[in-house]
Write a protein that holds these residues in place. Structure first.
Motif, mmCIF file in Angstrom:
data_model
loop_
_atom_site.group_PDB
_atom_site.id
_atom_site.type_symbol
_atom_site.label_atom_id
_atom_site.label_comp_id
_atom_site.label_asym_id
_atom_site.label_seq_id
_atom_site.Cartn_x
_atom_site.Cartn_y
_atom_site.Cartn_z
ATOM 1 N N ALA A 150 0.831 -1.208 0.000
ATOM 2 C CA ALA A 150 0.000 0.000 0.000
ATOM 3 C C ALA A 150 0.863 1.255 0.000
ATOM 4 O O ALA A 150 0.600 2.217 -0.737
ATOM 5 N N GLY A 151 1.916 1.252 0.818
ATOM 6 C CA GLY A 151 2.812 2.404 0.869
ATOM 7 C C GLY A 151 3.538 2.625 -0.449
ATOM 8 O O GLY A 151 3.668 3.764 -0.916
ATOM 9 N N LEU A 152 4.021 1.542 -1.053
ATOM 10 C CA LEU A 152 4.694 1.651 -2.350
ATOM 11 C C LEU A 152 3.752 2.214 -3.410
ATOM 12 O O LEU A 152 4.110 3.135 -4.158
ATOM 13 N N ALA A 153 2.547 1.652 -3.482
ATOM 14 C CA ALA A 153 1.588 2.085 -4.489
ATOM 15 C C ALA A 153 1.187 3.540 -4.290
ATOM 16 O O ALA A 153 1.089 4.311 -5.246
ATOM 17 N N PHE A 154 0.962 3.916 -3.035
ATOM 18 C CA PHE A 154 0.532 5.289 -2.747
ATOM 19 C C PHE A 154 1.647 6.285 -3.061
ATOM 20 O O PHE A 154 1.409 7.351 -3.642
ATOM 21 N N LEU A 198 7.769 -4.767 11.048
ATOM 22 C CA LEU A 198 8.537 -4.442 9.841
ATOM 23 C C LEU A 198 7.647 -3.773 8.799
ATOM 24 O O LEU A 198 8.030 -2.762 8.197
ATOM 25 N N SER A 199 6.464 -4.314 8.589
ATOM 26 C CA SER A 199 5.550 -3.769 7.579
ATOM 27 C C SER A 199 5.106 -2.355 7.947
ATOM 28 O O SER A 199 5.079 -1.459 7.087
ATOM 29 N N LEU A 256 7.137 5.180 3.742
ATOM 30 C CA LEU A 256 6.634 5.414 2.385
ATOM 31 C C LEU A 256 5.486 6.422 2.377
ATOM 32 O O LEU A 256 5.405 7.285 1.494
ATOM 33 N N PHE A 257 4.591 6.341 3.357
ATOM 34 C CA PHE A 257 3.500 7.315 3.445
ATOM 35 C C PHE A 257 4.056 8.718 3.699
ATOM 36 O O PHE A 257 3.577 9.702 3.121
ATOM 37 N N ALA A 262 5.417 10.088 0.553
ATOM 38 C CA ALA A 262 4.339 10.489 -0.346
ATOM 39 C C ALA A 262 3.803 11.871 0.034
ATOM 40 O O ALA A 262 3.635 12.750 -0.824
ATOM 41 N N PHE A 263 3.543 12.097 1.307
ATOM 42 C CA PHE A 263 3.015 13.379 1.756
ATOM 43 C C PHE A 263 4.041 14.494 1.559
ATOM 44 O O PHE A 263 3.694 15.597 1.105
ATOM 45 N N ARG A 264 5.305 14.203 1.869
ATOM 46 C CA ARG A 264 6.357 15.219 1.733
ATOM 47 C C ARG A 264 6.575 15.580 0.276
ATOM 48 O O ARG A 264 6.677 16.758 -0.085
ATOM 49 N N GLY A 265 6.643 14.569 -0.598
ATOM 50 C CA GLY A 265 6.884 14.841 -2.011
ATOM 51 C C GLY A 265 5.720 15.555 -2.663
ATOM 52 O O GLY A 265 5.912 16.464 -3.469
#
Length: 284
Positions: free
Chosen positions: A191-195, A261-262, A269-270, A273-276
């Motif tokens: 989910a993090g990768l996709a988002f 770990l997950s 990753l989230f 996403a928010f920072r970028g």
């Protein structure tokens, strides 16, 4: 200058793009309906396969979870979860999370949403919560349909453990809920990768395919035993730790390590996403 920075009367950033509005939008989309149909049909495909192939039995004296599929509805639900957790359940997570921001960009509607004005963080938050909610719903749908179909076909009974023993129906239901929730947590990396990819590209297929592809790479690397203990840092290494929950004496250490770990990878990753996205020049 003061006129340009003046906020309109009644404007509340926290009330823009309500979750219910985003949820209704996503539920009406064809890909949501198709994915739900695929997950709902899978148990019936397996039922047909077992009906054609006959009653499964142990091979070479070894009994696996697959061999107990027809023992009860609970066993059939567990088998459906087992055959789906490694790949099939990755797809709805990647689809719902990777098709969030990228789809808006591909439709050239993203800039209009931000001009509404919907704050960028609010837009991402609404889409992420709905995407994760749909992902969880997809993971619940499969075992629920499998449990109903399996109970109708094989009866309601205890969960037979391949290694011996059984769990009564009440305990089995609780353990299966724990297993489904763990599978959901283990898929947070996907989910993090996709988002994150969805905020970096205007092509939904690129975000979805990239997340699925990287997940497959992780599964391949986990199969390389030469990596030794380095595999412990791969989320794929712990994806079937939920099987420890459906034992007479459950073992939680693997699930705790896998969940930790997950969640760690997903939070990073989230955050990316928010920072970028906060700094991204949106032109679509």
């Amino acid at each position: 200058m003061s006129a340009l920075t003046e906020v309109a009367s009644g404007y509340r950033p926290g009330r823009t793009l309500p979750l219910r509005v985003e949820l209704v939008r996503q539920l009406k989309r064809r890909r949501t309906l198709v994915m739900g149909a695929v997950l709902a049909v899978l148990p019936f495909v397996l039922l047909t396969a077992f009906a054609i192939g006959g009653d499964p039995g142990g091979r070479n004296g070894q009994v696996t979870l697959m061999d107990t599929a027809t023992a009860s509805g609970a066993n059939f639900a567990a088998v459906n979860l087992f055959v789906s957790a490694g790949f099939l359940l990755v797809i709805p997570v990647a689809l719902f999370c990777g098709d969030t921001v990228a789809s808006e960009a591909s439709w050239s509607s993203l800039r209009y949403l931000l001009a509404a004005p919907v704050p960028r963080a609010r837009l991402l938050w609404s889409k992420l919560v709905v995407a994760l909610g749909l992902s969880l719903a997809a993971m619940l749908l499969l075992p629920l349909v499998a449990l109903a179909a399996g109970t109708a076909a094989y009866g309601w009974g205890p969960l037979q453990i391949p290694t011996g023993g059984a769990l009564d129906t009440g305990t089995a239901a609780q353990r299966l809920v724990v297993a489904v929730l763990y599978v959901f947590v283990s898929q947070l990396v996907t989910a993090g990768l996709a988002f994150w990819l969805s905020t970096r590209t205007d092509a939904p297929l690129g975000a979805v395919g990239g997340a699925v592809g990287l997940t497959i790479v992780g599964n391949v690397l986990d199969a390389v035993t030469a990596l030794g203990h380095w595999r412990d840092f791969l989320p794929a290494h712990w994806q079937f730790a939920w099987a420890d929950a459906v034992q007479p004496h459950p073992e939680w250490s693997g699930m705790i390590q896998g969940a930790a770990l997950s969640v760690t990878y997903a939070l990073v990753l989230f955050a990316l996403a928010f920072r970028g996205f906060a700094r991204k020049d949106v032109v679509s």
